[in-house]
Design an enzyme around this catalytic site. Structure first.
Site, PDB file in Angstrom:
ATOM      1  N   ARG A 245       5.066 -54.032 -18.528  1.00 51.65           N
ATOM      2  CA  ARG A 245       3.694 -53.493 -18.399  1.00 51.65           C
ATOM      3  C   ARG A 245       3.348 -53.436 -16.905  1.00 51.65           C
ATOM      4  O   ARG A 245       4.010 -54.096 -16.080  1.00 51.65           O
ATOM      5  CB  ARG A 245       2.705 -54.375 -19.153  1.00 51.65           C
ATOM      6  CG  ARG A 245       2.733 -55.794 -18.680  1.00 51.65           C
ATOM      7  CD  ARG A 245       1.768 -56.733 -19.385  1.00 51.65           C
ATOM      8  NE  ARG A 245       2.005 -58.100 -18.957  1.00 51.65           N
ATOM      9  CZ  ARG A 245       1.098 -59.063 -18.930  1.00 51.65           C
ATOM     10  NH1 ARG A 245      -0.111 -58.837 -19.348  1.00 51.65           N
ATOM     11  NH2 ARG A 245       1.411 -60.276 -18.512  1.00 51.65           N
TER      12      ARG A 245
ATOM     13  N   LYS B  11      15.028 -70.411 -27.486  1.00 45.72           N
ATOM     14  CA  LYS B  11      15.229 -71.169 -26.245  1.00 45.72           C
ATOM     15  C   LYS B  11      16.501 -72.017 -26.331  1.00 45.72           C
ATOM     16  O   LYS B  11      17.246 -72.124 -25.354  1.00 45.72           O
ATOM     17  CB  LYS B  11      13.998 -72.024 -25.932  1.00 45.72           C
ATOM     18  CG  LYS B  11      12.801 -71.221 -25.451  1.00 45.72           C
ATOM     19  CD  LYS B  11      13.067 -70.614 -24.085  1.00 45.72           C
ATOM     20  CE  LYS B  11      11.999 -69.642 -23.636  1.00 45.72           C
ATOM     21  NZ  LYS B  11      12.360 -68.877 -22.442  1.00 45.72           N
TER      22      LYS B  11
ATOM     23  N   GLY C  56       9.658 -59.871 -16.196  1.00 47.81           N
ATOM     24  CA  GLY C  56       8.446 -60.538 -16.694  1.00 47.81           C
ATOM     25  C   GLY C  56       7.567 -61.043 -15.567  1.00 47.81           C
ATOM     26  O   GLY C  56       6.872 -62.052 -15.709  1.00 47.81           O
TER      27      GLY C  56
ATOM     28  N   TYR D 203      10.354 -69.299 -31.305  1.00 49.94           N
ATOM     29  CA  TYR D 203      10.418 -69.442 -29.845  1.00 49.94           C
ATOM     30  C   TYR D 203      11.422 -70.534 -29.458  1.00 49.94           C
ATOM     31  O   TYR D 203      12.309 -70.322 -28.626  1.00 49.94           O
ATOM     32  CB  TYR D 203       9.016 -69.774 -29.333  1.00 49.94           C
ATOM     33  CG  TYR D 203       8.901 -70.073 -27.860  1.00 49.94           C
ATOM     34  CD1 TYR D 203       9.152 -69.100 -26.903  1.00 49.94           C
ATOM     35  CD2 TYR D 203       8.499 -71.340 -27.427  1.00 49.94           C
ATOM     36  CE1 TYR D 203       9.001 -69.380 -25.548  1.00 49.94           C
ATOM     37  CE2 TYR D 203       8.341 -71.625 -26.080  1.00 49.94           C
ATOM     38  CZ  TYR D 203       8.590 -70.647 -25.145  1.00 49.94           C
ATOM     39  OH  TYR D 203       8.449 -70.927 -23.800  1.00 49.94           O
TER      40      TYR D 203
ATOM     41  N   GLN E 134       2.209 -65.413 -16.465  1.00 51.86           N
ATOM     42  CA  GLN E 134       1.581 -66.592 -15.853  1.00 51.86           C
ATOM     43  C   GLN E 134       2.446 -67.160 -14.728  1.00 51.86           C
ATOM     44  O   GLN E 134       1.948 -67.486 -13.655  1.00 51.86           O
ATOM     45  CB  GLN E 134       1.338 -67.680 -16.927  1.00 51.86           C
ATOM     46  CG  GLN E 134       0.516 -68.851 -16.410  1.00 51.86           C
ATOM     47  CD  GLN E 134       0.538 -70.072 -17.320  1.00 51.86           C
ATOM     48  OE1 GLN E 134       1.220 -70.103 -18.344  1.00 51.86           O
ATOM     49  NE2 GLN E 134      -0.231 -71.084 -16.942  1.00 51.86           N
TER      50      GLN E 134
HETATM   51  P1  NAD Z   1       3.965 -64.774 -19.976  1.00 49.57           P
HETATM   52  O1  NAD Z   1       3.807 -64.441 -21.421  1.00 49.57           O
HETATM   53  O2  NAD Z   1       2.759 -65.072 -19.188  1.00 49.57           O
HETATM   54  O3  NAD Z   1       4.762 -63.609 -19.246  1.00 49.57           O
HETATM   55  C1  NAD Z   1       5.887 -62.997 -19.825  1.00 49.57           C
HETATM   56  C2  NAD Z   1       5.989 -61.608 -19.265  1.00 49.57           C
HETATM   57  O4  NAD Z   1       7.123 -60.965 -19.883  1.00 49.57           O
HETATM   58  C3  NAD Z   1       4.775 -60.720 -19.556  1.00 49.57           C
HETATM   59  O5  NAD Z   1       4.229 -60.245 -18.345  1.00 49.57           O
HETATM   60  C4  NAD Z   1       5.319 -59.607 -20.430  1.00 49.57           C
HETATM   61  O6  NAD Z   1       4.724 -58.351 -20.183  1.00 49.57           O
HETATM   62  C5  NAD Z   1       6.783 -59.614 -20.044  1.00 49.57           C
HETATM   63  N1  NAD Z   1       7.665 -59.014 -21.054  1.00 49.57           N
HETATM   64  C6  NAD Z   1       7.628 -59.128 -22.390  1.00 49.57           C
HETATM   65  N2  NAD Z   1       8.603 -58.394 -22.963  1.00 49.57           N
HETATM   66  C7  NAD Z   1       9.283 -57.825 -21.949  1.00 49.57           C
HETATM   67  C8  NAD Z   1      10.414 -56.974 -21.892  1.00 49.57           C
HETATM   68  N3  NAD Z   1      11.023 -56.537 -22.992  1.00 49.57           N
HETATM   69  N4  NAD Z   1      10.870 -56.581 -20.674  1.00 49.57           N
HETATM   70  C9  NAD Z   1      10.248 -56.991 -19.550  1.00 49.57           C
HETATM   71  N5  NAD Z   1       9.162 -57.794 -19.542  1.00 49.57           N
HETATM   72  C10 NAD Z   1       8.695 -58.215 -20.725  1.00 49.57           C
HETATM   73  O7  NAD Z   1       5.017 -65.971 -19.896  1.00 49.57           O
HETATM   74  P2  NAD Z   1       5.188 -67.074 -18.752  1.00 49.57           P
HETATM   75  O8  NAD Z   1       4.310 -68.202 -19.103  1.00 49.57           O
HETATM   76  O9  NAD Z   1       5.085 -66.472 -17.421  1.00 49.57           O
HETATM   77  O10 NAD Z   1       6.675 -67.540 -19.079  1.00 49.57           O
HETATM   78  C11 NAD Z   1       7.803 -67.098 -18.363  1.00 49.57           C
HETATM   79  C12 NAD Z   1       9.015 -67.852 -18.885  1.00 49.57           C
HETATM   80  O11 NAD Z   1       8.808 -69.246 -18.758  1.00 49.57           O
HETATM   81  C13 NAD Z   1       9.310 -67.602 -20.371  1.00 49.57           C
HETATM   82  O12 NAD Z   1      10.692 -67.618 -20.579  1.00 49.57           O
HETATM   83  C14 NAD Z   1       8.686 -68.805 -21.048  1.00 49.57           C
HETATM   84  O13 NAD Z   1       9.321 -69.094 -22.259  1.00 49.57           O
HETATM   85  C15 NAD Z   1       8.965 -69.878 -20.020  1.00 49.57           C
HETATM   86  N6  NAD Z   1       8.063 -71.027 -20.152  1.00 49.57           N
HETATM   87  C16 NAD Z   1       6.728 -70.904 -19.868  1.00 49.57           C
HETATM   88  C17 NAD Z   1       5.902 -72.010 -20.023  1.00 49.57           C
HETATM   89  C18 NAD Z   1       4.428 -71.935 -19.722  1.00 49.57           C
HETATM   90  O14 NAD Z   1       3.694 -72.908 -19.997  1.00 49.57           O
HETATM   91  N7  NAD Z   1       3.922 -70.857 -19.142  1.00 49.57           N
HETATM   92  C19 NAD Z   1       6.444 -73.233 -20.451  1.00 49.57           C
HETATM   93  C20 NAD Z   1       7.799 -73.303 -20.771  1.00 49.57           C
HETATM   94  C21 NAD Z   1       8.613 -72.193 -20.590  1.00 49.57           C
HETATM   95  C1  AKB Z   2       4.186 -72.494 -25.068  1.00 50.37           C
HETATM   96  O1  AKB Z   2       3.241 -73.226 -25.359  1.00 50.37           O
HETATM   97  O2  AKB Z   2       4.729 -71.701 -25.856  1.00 50.37           O
HETATM   98  C2  AKB Z   2       4.759 -72.616 -23.667  1.00 50.37           C
HETATM   99  C3  AKB Z   2       5.899 -73.567 -23.656  1.00 50.37           C
HETATM  100  C4  AKB Z   2       5.626 -75.028 -23.561  1.00 50.37           C
HETATM  101  O3  AKB Z   2       7.023 -73.174 -23.726  1.00 50.37           O
HETATM  102  N1  AKB Z   2       3.713 -72.980 -22.780  1.00 50.37           N
END
Ligand code: NAD
Ligand code: AKB
Length: 315
Positions: free
Chosen positions: A36, A145, A8, A141, A12
């Protein structure tokens, strides 16, 4: 931690984590993968692969070919998009974690898996939500988690896999766009403020959530993976936070830099209900105590840097 695979990596968090890990361990040591195509900034600088992390064989082959010892597992579907297709969110969030953990078990890799404040639900305490408390989330979601935290605990206890993770709050950044979460408004507001001087917010002005600026989130992930394992009690689920804010508070801070900025509200009841089910503030003393977690950015310093960076890149 010397040879790393990131799943992934185009998201972000991943697109910024790749750069930090390459600075720390060397460009060739960090293999960035995603289902992707990866952004140019990631693919022009170091090894990359297209990888569906649900595919155990593909994860194993990629990690073995890279001679990995650590996987940062970021592939996931986030909360708002997950509620549009809960079955897909379940399959991807659980399927990718399962294959990563299985490869880690076979090959004795370390694994970092982010959890989220989404593990908490309406019956969890809202203020200073404790490290250990009621966790009955109401989104798919959040359910994946909680299950993910438990699965990581299980692989550590039963098989000795070095699994670690944090419960990120909403993350604010100016790099890759957020992937469809409930906290995306706190990123969108900055882009719209700098580009158009106005923003229409999908959450209510008083809806407060825990938040963090991306450099602190990246530092937390790396710091936890480098932490002394003997000090870690809560391996896979550390509460971490840096600030808590609602749209009105953030809009007021943005106005300190862009005095003509205006905000209006068109509340989306679906995302508002998700936000209402999450904590307002988080107790992160376990992370402070067990691996010296300490954020560098607060509301003021984060806002100033976001506006400076976006003013350069968007104007
Ligand atoms: P994002 O949606 O920006 O990126 C996720 C990436 O996973 C994407 O680039 C997507 O193409 C890829 N993906 C989806 N399915 C896939 C698969 N089958 N195989 C490989 N890649 C795949 O998410 P993010 O914000 O970068 O989050 C990363 C992690 O952090 C996640 O586990 C998310 O739950 C966790 N998280 C994020 C936030 C936040 O605010 N960004 C907060 C809490 C937890
Ligand atoms: C979402 O809003 O889904 C994420 C998170 C807090 O896990 N940014």
């Amino acid at each position: 931690m010397k040879r790393i695979v990131i799943t992934g990596a185009g998201g972000q968090i991943g697109s910024e984590l790749v750069t930090s890990l390459r600075e720390r361990y060397g460009t060739e040591a960090v293999m960035a993968t995603d289902i992707r195509p990866l952004p140019d900034a990631v693919s022009n600088d170091g090894p990359t692969a297209i990888l569906d992390a649900q595919d155990y064989n593909a994860v194993a082959q990629t990690a073995l070919a890279h001679k990995a010892d650590t996987i940062f597992h970021l592939a996931a579907i986030l909360s708002a998009v997950g509620e549009e297709n809960p079955s897909k969110a379940y399959d991807i969030n659980m399927g990718t974690l399962r294959s990563v953990l299985e490869v880690a078990r076979q090959e004795k890799y370390s694994v970092f898996t982010p959890s989220s404040i989404a593990v908490f639900g309406p019956t969890s305490p809202k203020e200073k939500t404790p490290q250990n408390t009621v966790m009955r989330p109401t989104t798919m979601y959040g359910i994946t988690k909680v299950a993910g935290e438990l699965l990581c605990d299980y692989y550590h206890r039963k098989y000795g896999v070095d699994t670690r993770g944090v419960r990120y709050p909403g993350l604010i950044s100016y790099g890759a766009p957020p992937g469809g979460g409930t906290t995306d408004w706190a990123v969108d507001i900055f882009f719209q403020a700098v580009e158009k001087n106005r923003y229409t917010c999908f959450l209510d002005k008083n809806t407060t959530l825990p938040m963090m600026y991306m450099p602190d989130a990246i530092e937390a992930s790396i710091q936890l993976m480098e932490a002394d394992p003997n000090r870690l009690v809560h391996r896979n689920a550390f509460n971490v936070t840096a600030m808590h804010l609602n749209p009105q508070t953030l809009a007021n801070e943005i106005k300190q830099h862009l005095p003509n900025f205006t905000i209006e509200y068109k509340v989306d009841q679906h995302r508002e209900a998700i936000a209402q089910s999450w904590p307002r503030t988080i107790d992160d003393r376990a992370a402070k105590h067990e691996w010296d977690w300490s954020p560098k950015y607060n509301l003021k310093s984060m806002t100033a840097e976001m506006i400076t960076e976006l003013s350069h890149s968007l104007n």
